[in-house]
Enzyme design. Structure first.
Site, PDB file in Angstrom:
ATOM      1  N   CYS A 106       5.326  -5.098   5.075  1.00  0.00           N
ATOM      2  CA  CYS A 106       5.102  -3.769   4.766  1.00  0.00           C
ATOM      3  C   CYS A 106       5.581  -2.515   5.651  1.00  0.00           C
ATOM      4  O   CYS A 106       6.248  -1.653   4.920  1.00  0.00           O
ATOM      5  CB  CYS A 106       3.927  -3.510   4.476  1.00  0.00           C
ATOM      6  SG  CYS A 106       2.624  -4.179   5.704  1.00  0.00           S
TER       7      CYS A 106
ATOM      8  N   ARG B 184       2.496 -15.581  12.298  1.00  0.00           N
ATOM      9  CA  ARG B 184       1.094 -15.062  12.887  1.00  0.00           C
ATOM     10  C   ARG B 184       0.475 -16.184  13.722  1.00  0.00           C
ATOM     11  O   ARG B 184       0.827 -17.667  13.717  1.00  0.00           O
ATOM     12  CB  ARG B 184       0.105 -15.315  11.546  1.00  0.00           C
ATOM     13  CG  ARG B 184       0.490 -14.330  10.190  1.00  0.00           C
ATOM     14  CD  ARG B 184       0.242 -13.072  10.298  1.00  0.00           C
ATOM     15  NE  ARG B 184       0.736 -12.466   9.003  1.00  0.00           N
ATOM     16  CZ  ARG B 184       0.233 -12.245   8.097  1.00  0.00           C
ATOM     17  NH1 ARG B 184      -0.907 -12.939   7.691  1.00  0.00           N
ATOM     18  NH2 ARG B 184       0.756 -11.362   7.030  1.00  0.00           N
TER      19      ARG B 184
ATOM     20  N   GLN C  74       6.473 -15.388   2.922  1.00  0.00           N
ATOM     21  CA  GLN C  74       5.984 -14.297   1.872  1.00  0.00           C
ATOM     22  C   GLN C  74       6.597 -13.806   0.663  1.00  0.00           C
ATOM     23  O   GLN C  74       7.856 -13.234   1.083  1.00  0.00           O
ATOM     24  CB  GLN C  74       5.188 -13.165   2.238  1.00  0.00           C
ATOM     25  CG  GLN C  74       3.955 -13.507   3.239  1.00  0.00           C
ATOM     26  CD  GLN C  74       3.267 -12.351   3.841  1.00  0.00           C
ATOM     27  OE1 GLN C  74       3.640 -11.318   4.098  1.00  0.00           O
ATOM     28  NE2 GLN C  74       1.831 -12.288   3.631  1.00  0.00           N
TER      29      GLN C  74
ATOM     30  N   ASP D 144       6.858 -10.932  -0.849  1.00  0.00           N
ATOM     31  CA  ASP D 144       6.165  -9.807  -0.844  1.00  0.00           C
ATOM     32  C   ASP D 144       6.747  -8.730  -1.769  1.00  0.00           C
ATOM     33  O   ASP D 144       7.921  -8.269  -1.412  1.00  0.00           O
ATOM     34  CB  ASP D 144       6.259  -9.391   0.976  1.00  0.00           C
ATOM     35  CG  ASP D 144       4.805  -8.966   1.335  1.00  0.00           C
ATOM     36  OD1 ASP D 144       4.087  -8.647   0.617  1.00  0.00           O
ATOM     37  OD2 ASP D 144       4.907  -8.725   2.408  1.00  0.00           O
TER      38      ASP D 144
ATOM     39  N   HIS E  57       6.367  -4.543  -2.495  1.00  0.00           N
ATOM     40  CA  HIS E  57       5.699  -3.239  -2.077  1.00  0.00           C
ATOM     41  C   HIS E  57       5.804  -2.319  -3.156  1.00  0.00           C
ATOM     42  O   HIS E  57       7.170  -1.877  -3.321  1.00  0.00           O
ATOM     43  CB  HIS E  57       5.933  -2.750  -0.929  1.00  0.00           C
ATOM     44  CG  HIS E  57       5.156  -3.536   0.163  1.00  0.00           C
ATOM     45  ND1 HIS E  57       5.856  -4.467   0.991  1.00  0.00           N
ATOM     46  CD2 HIS E  57       3.735  -3.682   0.760  1.00  0.00           C
ATOM     47  CE1 HIS E  57       4.996  -5.255   1.726  1.00  0.00           C
ATOM     48  NE2 HIS E  57       3.883  -4.688   1.805  1.00  0.00           N
TER      49      HIS E  57
ATOM     50  N   LYS F  47      -8.657  -4.744  -2.026  1.00  0.00           N
ATOM     51  CA  LYS F  47      -7.883  -5.496  -2.769  1.00  0.00           C
ATOM     52  C   LYS F  47      -8.313  -6.498  -3.757  1.00  0.00           C
ATOM     53  O   LYS F  47      -9.439  -6.692  -3.916  1.00  0.00           O
ATOM     54  CB  LYS F  47      -7.121  -6.559  -1.464  1.00  0.00           C
ATOM     55  CG  LYS F  47      -8.048  -7.562  -1.059  1.00  0.00           C
ATOM     56  CD  LYS F  47      -7.537  -8.452   0.158  1.00  0.00           C
ATOM     57  CE  LYS F  47      -8.587  -9.547   0.721  1.00  0.00           C
ATOM     58  NZ  LYS F  47      -7.796 -10.370   1.666  1.00  0.00           N
TER      59      LYS F  47
ATOM     60  N   HIS G  37       0.324  -3.048  -2.291  1.00  0.00           N
ATOM     61  CA  HIS G  37       0.862  -4.273  -1.582  1.00  0.00           C
ATOM     62  C   HIS G  37       0.510  -5.506  -2.566  1.00  0.00           C
ATOM     63  O   HIS G  37      -0.310  -5.495  -3.165  1.00  0.00           O
ATOM     64  CB  HIS G  37       0.108  -4.643  -0.286  1.00  0.00           C
ATOM     65  CG  HIS G  37       0.228  -3.338   0.837  1.00  0.00           C
ATOM     66  ND1 HIS G  37       0.799  -3.789   2.070  1.00  0.00           N
ATOM     67  CD2 HIS G  37      -0.403  -2.285   0.720  1.00  0.00           C
ATOM     68  CE1 HIS G  37       0.602  -2.442   2.754  1.00  0.00           C
ATOM     69  NE2 HIS G  37       0.069  -1.602   1.886  1.00  0.00           N
TER      70      HIS G  37
END
Length: 659
Positions: free
Chosen positions: A353, A382, A400, A402, A404, A486, A532
């Site tokens: 992000c 991670r 991911q 991902d 946005h 979320k 997100h």
């Protein structure tokens, strides 16, 4: 003789009853064999608890969530008693109930082996048959320290009593913020104490009320979950209200083991996690790479249809980026240590992000561009502790899917609605169909940033979007990310396990921290809302979930090999190779087994590889320009013209159906 009035509460039914002073909860529910504890004025209590005037009393059935916890916690005590009777030098850690079972940690000189577990389980069975009584008594801190002077880990817990956030996982079953209590296991006949443990309780009335249990395995575990502390030995077990339920649970575990993605990954040659790379870092083999590519390609196409734009970002960044985003102050323990280079600290990317924010900020933005939907298959890293790394489902390096989305506040409700619909439909395309939603909200700790009013607005918008789906909505107080609430999509797999899949988060904070702006219709500068969204969560984890959901037997559209040609004899190999060439020209994935193995072994090999279509050819098939199909379930269809055979495979792939 004095009397007290109590209210017996059973679901929506209330019954007022007058009883003599000193009456226990056990007396209220005498003869109800499944009642093993009571909730008295909102607090779980042993059945021996004496009732006071005005108490509201609810029976706790052994099959209820609270009842199962009490059953399993009591069984953990029996485990610890058995261990200390067989291994007198063992020091006690903690022993809480967990999902479907319990564990207890011990400090022992040598790790437990399978033979030890067998001896311990046999001793536990003897304790159960003896019907020892669980008896609660309150003690002062000093008295507890004196009595447990030979239990260093219990002494540490006593010292932590009332220190919020300091106790180990499960330690709230040992000590609370109030008085300390010890539970004695008393001989049923003489009342002599056989064993004792520091514990809040409650517990079963006697050990005889543990009807079915089994020890599962032992493993190493750090005391209080910290690698800085001593490593203890943890024994896991499970306990159930009936033998049939235990049997069903063990059958479920056996099926889960059969579906374990780590085992299937090796058997089907899909992926591996080489020691040379490190724990939590997987490599995908060619066949696994095919499945992953198909997953990604289909997802890309669906995102294109929905108006997403594709971006790419690097794997490392200067520390300043993650300081601005708030990740370093709030998420540093999950990030790998920094690398110093040219006078700057660089971090491996743990999330995408912040980099997407830089893309938004790279030039001026107009309201006419919004909503702007950015999408990336972005690899992140991670720092997961070794104890929680688990194949592809909990990895240290993963990709991911991902997204946005940047939009105006006015666009946010419709965007969340369409986004959640898109997410659920795409998951359905991959074969998942049973969902519920979880809404994670702000807690009362100081980890959450931003104003409460902003959180309330974001939470309400997510709640409204969730309710439109008509799915069960479960609240998760305090489970939000530090920057916003979320929604998590929870999917149930083929054997009933729930997996957290997609997440959607509303964020007012990062646009503020990165000074993101767009020019509104009136010429003013406004801050966008940032949403997100990770649909798979990570490709690796979603791959593992699908692998276990299908037990390796992917539907044809996802199968690494969709069809394998099996000749009855060597003379039929060229014919099947021609057919395979036609299949590949039609974008189908087909191989021909031209090995020296006998036909039946080739069929067994294809079955083990879980190939959807086995295409068999012999003299008669060649003479008639046909093939025969053998399916994964063992059924067969003969004499199919080649064009029809290709069409059947293609249709199964196109329709994404299982065969």
């Amino acid at each position: 003789m004095s009397e007290v009035r109590v209210i017996i509460q059973r679901d929506s039914d209330r019954e007022e009853r007058v009883v003599t002073t000193g009456t226990t909860a056990a007396a209220l529910f005498e003869g109800e064999r499944s009642v093993i504890a009571a909730r008295v004025s909102g607090v779980l209590r042993d059945l021996t608890h004496p009732l006071a005037d005005g108490d509201a009393v609810e029976p706790v059935d052994v099959s209820s969530p609270d009842g199962l916890d009490i059953l399993r916690h009591s069984t953990a005590h029996i485990l610890a008693q058995a261990v200390q009777e067989l291994f007198p030098e063992a020091k006690l850690g903690i022993g809480p109930p967990i999902k479907d079972g319990f564990y207890y940690d011990f400090d022992v000189a040598q790790p437990f082996n399978p033979e030890d577990l067998g001896r311990i389980e046999k001793r536990m069975q003897q304790i159960v048959k003896q019907g020892q009584r669980f008896s609660r008594r309150a003690v002062t801190d000093d008295a507890a320290r004196e009595e447990l002077a030979d239990e260093p880990y219990k002494l540490e817990l006593i010292g932590l009593k009332g220190a919020a956030g300091q106790a180990a996982e499960g330690a709230d079953a040992e000590v609370g913020a109030g008085e300390l209590t010890i539970y004695d296991n008393l001989d049923a006949a003489t009342g002599e104490r056989r064993w004792r443990d520091l514990c809040r309780g409650p517990h079963l009335p006697t050990t005889r009320l543990v009807p079915a249990f089994k020890l599962m395995r032992s493993a190493a575990a750090y005391w209080r979950g910290s690698e800085k502390n001593p490593q203890l030995q943890r024994i896991y077990g499970t306990a159930w209200p009936t033998r049939d339920q235990l049997k069903a649970h063990l059958a479920f575990l056996a099926e889960a083991e059969r579906r374990d993605h780590r085992r299937l990954g090796a058997e089907l040659d899909l992926f591996s996690i080489p020691e040379e790379l490190g724990s939590g870092l997987a490599v995908f083999h060619p066949r696994g790479g095919v499945v992953r590519k198909v997953m990604e390609d289909y997802s890309r196409g669906r995102h294109e249809d929905e108006g997403y734009e594709f971006v790419n970002t690097p794997h490392i960044s200067k520390a300043k980026l993650f300081e601005v985003s708030g990740h370093l102050p709030n998420y540093a323990e999950s990030m790998f240590p920094p690398m110093e280079f040219e006078g700057h600290d660089y971090y491996l990317k743990a999330m995408n992000c912040p980099m997407h924010n830089l893309i938004f900020r790279a030039r001026g933005r107009s309201y006419r561009e919004l909503p702007l939907r950015l999408f990336e298959f972005g690899t992140v890293y991670r720092y997961e502790k070794s104890g929680v790394v688990h194949g592809l489902t909990r990895a240290r390096g993963f990709t991911q899917d991902d997204s946005h989305i940047y939009c105006t506040k006015e666009q946010m409700p419709d965007e969340l609605d369409s986004l959640l619909t898109f997410v659920l439909n795409l998951l359905r395309d991959y074969g998942l169909s049973d969902f519920y939603l979880e809404l994670s909200t702000r807690g009362d700790t100081d980890k959450f940033i931003g104003e409460p009013e902003e959180w309330e607005e974001a939470t309400e918008q997510l709640r409204q979007a969730a309710e439109k789906q008509g799915l069960e909505l479960v609240m998760d107080p305090g489970g939000a990310a530090y920057y916003g609430p979320k929604i998590s999509v929870q999917a149930t797999d083929a054997i009933g396990r729930s997996w957290q899949m997609s997440t959607i988060q509303v964020d007012f904070q990062q646009p503020k921290r990165f000074a993101l702006e767009y020019t509104a219709a009136d010429g003013s500068r406004q801050q966008p809302v940032m949403i997100h969204r990770a649909l798979f969560g990570s490709i690796e984890r979603f791959f593992a979930v699908l692998l276990e959901h299908y037990a390796g037997a992917f539907p044809p559209w996802l199968a690494p090999v969709q069809a394998v040609g099996i000749p009855i004899g060597d003379a039929h190999v060229p014919y099947l190779r021609e057919f395979a060439a036609e299949a590949r020209a039609a974008r189908l994935r087909m191989e021909v087994d031209a090995s020296s193995d006998r036909m039946q072994k080739k069929i067994r090999n294809a079955q083990r590889s879980k190939v959807p279509f086995m295409v068999i050819a012999g003299d008669e098939d060649v003479a008639h320009g046909a093939v025969s199909f053998r399916y994964r379930d063992g059924s067969q269809k003969n004499g199919i013209p080649r064009a029809e055979a290709l069409a059947e495979i293609a249709e199964a792939v196109e329709r994404r159906i299982q065969v």
